[in-house]
Design an enzyme around this catalytic site. Sequence first.
Site, PDB file in Angstrom:
ATOM      1  N   ASP A  60      -1.764  -6.119   1.846  1.00 32.79           N
ATOM      2  CA  ASP A  60      -1.185  -5.883   3.163  1.00 32.79           C
ATOM      3  C   ASP A  60      -1.440  -4.485   3.685  1.00 32.79           C
ATOM      4  OD1 ASP A  60      -0.001  -8.410   3.536  1.00 32.79           O
ATOM      5  OD2 ASP A  60       1.421  -7.885   1.968  1.00 32.79           O
TER       6      ASP A  60
ATOM      7  N   HIS B 138       3.267  -4.386  -6.344  1.00 28.67           N
ATOM      8  CA  HIS B 138       3.103  -5.836  -6.403  1.00 28.67           C
ATOM      9  C   HIS B 138       3.751  -6.333  -7.681  1.00 28.67           C
ATOM     10  CE1 HIS B 138       1.167  -9.775  -6.424  1.00 28.67           C
ATOM     11  NE2 HIS B 138       0.991  -9.576  -5.128  1.00 28.67           N
TER      12      HIS B 138
END
Length: 441
Positions: free
Chosen positions: A376, A318
């Site tokens: 996700d 991320h």
Amino acid sequence: MNDMSETAGGATTHTLTVTDNATGQRLELPVRQGTEGPRVADIRRLYSDLGIFTYDPGFTATGSCESKITFIDGDEGVLLHRGYAIEELAEHSDFLEVCFLLLYGHLPDKAEKEDFEQTISMHTMVHEQMRTFFSGFRRDAHPMAIMVGVVGAMSAFYHDSTDIDDPYQRMVASHRLIAKIPTIAAMAYKYSIGQPFMYPRNELRYAENFLHMTFNVPCEDKPVSPVLARAMDRIFILHADHEQNASTSTVRLAGSSGANPFACIAAGIASLWGPAHGGANEAVLNMLREIGSKDRIPEFLKRARDRDDPFRLMGFGHRVYKNYDPRAAVLKKSTDSVLDELGVRNEPLLELALELERIAGEDEYFQQRKLFPNVDFYSGILLQAMGFPTSMFTVLFALARTVGWIAQWKEMIEDPVQKIGRPRQLYTGEARRPFVPLDER
Ligand code: ACO
């Protein structure tokens, strides 16, 4: 010094001295401290005083705005909305309450909550003529393609809420978007499987209503499972906002030119579609299916480590979180219980995902780069168990993120410092040269 009349908040604590070694010129840049997070150097005078731009591809070190909505501490794995931790909101709140919080800055009292829920439920239907829009798409169109088109088309239907300078119209547009996006998302799904559209039912709660419109058919209108409705609501909460990510920045940039809110949200949906952003949970599931079995994990980790191989471990890493994504932690916890409630035992993809997380967690490459599972990684498994096809995953993300986009858009419009977004560049092309006639080339 900085013109303080252009500084709405975040006290200036000290200055940062910049010296241009080419000319010997010095500039004192104000350094501001927000409520939380790192200090921020206000570089607005760098160009006017020194004639220098900054170069920051991907905006990894650039704050584009001041915001009071969401705070992330990526090193500690913290996510706060208006000061409240995402774990607490996911546990104790519901999605519409979080919408109110993001839009208006405080948790609603009882009367405000009832009023807001009533307002949203009164806006859930879409203009009847919008139904005909859908038949223009091919049946195999990706539902995100439909979302981009139909949400953008809302500006052609709701003219009375496109004047961005009118606070009332801004509010109506916000309510319309939050209320209608589940209806449009469900219609995109129904269209793709050839089933009739289901009208919203205003006595149902937000997530419940969405599941009703998605999975019910006119000939069989069953009650929605409360377990599924709660899981859906929690997924919406976890995706509601995430400060200045690619899609939110897209919405702000589109809105900075004065474009109407429906067009701006359509731009956000387009940005979210990419596999590096909202498309990742779809990509995670495709990747897990491709890996297929636990014994093939090392082979895929090897590919992920290889700089010459474009393969990346989807659902890992991320831009901001260099620790466990707190949203992934909440989802990981609920995935098990939801699968249990749904009667799904020993889900092979979940087993594979857990093993992949374990092995990647022990891998030096992932440890060194602080690559942890992001939101996700688990959402795809949960959504699949709930009955959604992978092509709908990003649509659900867009549905939930609409409130974040609209809250950020509204904040931008109301910010007196706001200007049209216009980054600069480091030009490395040809210097000026004379035009060469065709017969001399
Ligand atoms: N698999 C393998 N290596 C990775 C991964 C990954 N998933 N993510 C990052 N890396 C590596 C990079 O190759 C780079 O290595 P290097 O230092 O040897 O060059 C290093 O880690 C740093 O990565 P960057 O790409 O510089 O990090 P950035 O902040 O630009 O990217 C991103 C973040 C796009 C999310 C990236 O981690 C990625 O592509 N992940 C997979 C896609 C994904 O899951 N996206 C969802 C994001 S969450 C969301 O949108 C809700």
